[in-house]
Design an enzyme around this catalytic site. Structure first.
Site, short mmCIF file in Angstrom:
data_model
loop_
_atom_site.label_atom_id
_atom_site.label_comp_id
_atom_site.label_asym_id
_atom_site.label_seq_id
_atom_site.Cartn_x
_atom_site.Cartn_y
_atom_site.Cartn_z
N GLY A 110 0.79 -1.21 0.00
CA GLY A 110 0.00 0.00 0.00
C GLY A 110 0.83 1.27 0.00
N ASP A 136 -1.64 -5.25 -5.72
CA ASP A 136 -2.80 -4.40 -6.01
C ASP A 136 -2.38 -2.93 -6.00
OD1 ASP A 136 -2.38 -4.40 -3.22
OD2 ASP A 136 -4.49 -4.06 -2.79
#
Length: 367
Positions: free
Chosen positions: A120, A151
């Site tokens: 992240g 991601d």
């Protein structure tokens, strides 16, 4: 300013500052931090007295070690339990919305990416207009170890790295440094880590304008002047290993690529660790990485985040992420009982199900 807040906000003249402030957790992003930063970016976008935004991390260990996966563990079902999409939909949709906001922000955003920047944290860095690495930068997308996938826009930025470096990094979670970040397109400048405060002071002293384009140019010229000389930078691991990575990933099928990487038997420590991480990681994640990069190749940035939202929520709902986090961070036995247990046991139907949207309308449909 509340010094106990998980994000500290301030001003240096026309430069607005945001500091991720959970140093004991290596500034891992939780939902409160995501929401605080998102709201503040919205406010600064409408504030004519703000010409530039600066984002960094509290402490000296790094910007951000990733998302708060312990909260995902708590809120996700185990294998075989009833799927639950509520918390993970809220968490990932807000995180990805923040990442998209950074990518598309009109005013210049400078992110100081010294020290640990993973998962992240790379999501915060990747979309900024001015991404600073230092000689201490350590980056990785290590989601294969917990059964997630690269991601926060990984389908976008991994696809834009030279050759098949993005595929290799997504499969192996291999770490790379600041020089690598420059080579791979995840950083724009390398500055001395010890000069963080003085760089911020230099930026605050610039003459800014009402025109964001001119301000971006001002910031770019300032950072270029302060760059670390070439001979003081660490060598690029990715540049040095580029040909080897190309050879290891030069196969038409995922099983062949994984077999080549796992079978590496040379003396290179970096490649040895990459092979070991892939071998011990989730058997499902490599299939997701292979497919997400193929599907994401021609998607828009907004489409990428919508695709990744379905993936993240489905993997958490399946019990896969909970088992990966349990083994790595909760029980710390490092013996995940993956289901399926091996790469060849993963079916095409299981992979396809991960890409299937579990809602009537994607929560990021408005991007």
């Amino acid at each position: 300013m509340d010094q106990d807040s998980p994000v500290l906000f301030g001003r240096r003249g026309a430069v607005a500052t945001a500091t991720l402030n959970l140093p004991k957790a290596l500034n891992a992003l939780n939902l409160e931090m995501i929401e605080l930063l998102s709201r503040q970016l919205d406010d600064w976008a409408d504030d004519d007295s703000v010409a530039c935004v600066w984002i960094d991390g509290s402490g000296d260990k790094g910007l951000c070690a990733g998302g708060d996966v312990v909260s995902l563990y708590r809120e996700s079902p185990a294998y075989g339990e009833k799927p639950d999409y509520d918390f993970t939909t809220r968490f990932f949709s807000r995180e990805y919305r923040l990442d998209y906001r950074i990518h598309t922000y009109e005013k210049p955003i400078v992110v100081w990416g010294g020290g640990i920047v993973m998962g992240g944290g790379i999501g915060i860095v990747a979309g900024a207009s001015h991404r600073i690495a230092t000689e201490t930068t350590r980056m990785a997308m290590p989601e294969v170890t917990i059964g997630l996938f690269p991601d926060v826009g990984g389908s976008w930025f991994l696809n834009r790295m030279p050759g098949r470096l993005g595929l290799f990094l997504g499969l192996t979670g291999a770490q790379f440094n600041g020089s690598d970040a420059l080579f791979a397109g995840l950083a724009d400048r390398m500055l001395p880590n010890e000069r963080r405060e003085s760089v911020l002071t230099e930026l605050a002293g610039l003459e800014f304008f009402a025109d964001s384009k001119r301000n971006r140019e001002q910031v770019s010229n300032c950072l270029k002047r302060l760059e670390l000389p070439q001979d003081e930078r660490p060598p690029s691991i990715l540049r040095e290993h580029y040909d080897q990575v190309q050879n290891l990933t030069d196969f038409a099928t995922l099983p062949d690529v994984c077999q080549a990487i796992r079978s590496y038997d040379g003396d290179d420590k970096w490649l040895q660790k990459a092979a070991a991480t892939l071998a011990a990681g989730s058997p499902l994640t490599p299939w997701i990485v292979w497919e997400q990069l193929e599907r994401g190749r021609y998607l828009s940035l907004a489409e990428v985040f919508r695709m990744e939202l379905a993936l993240a929520v489905n993997l958490c709902a399946s019990g896969h992420v909970r088992e990966g986090v349990r083994a790595l961070l909760i029980d710390k036995d490092r013996k995940p009982q993956w289901q399926p247990a091996s790469l060849d046991e993963v079916s095409a139907e299981q992979v396809e199900a991960c890409f299937s949207e579990p809602w009537a309308e994607n929560p990021l449909a408005d991007l």
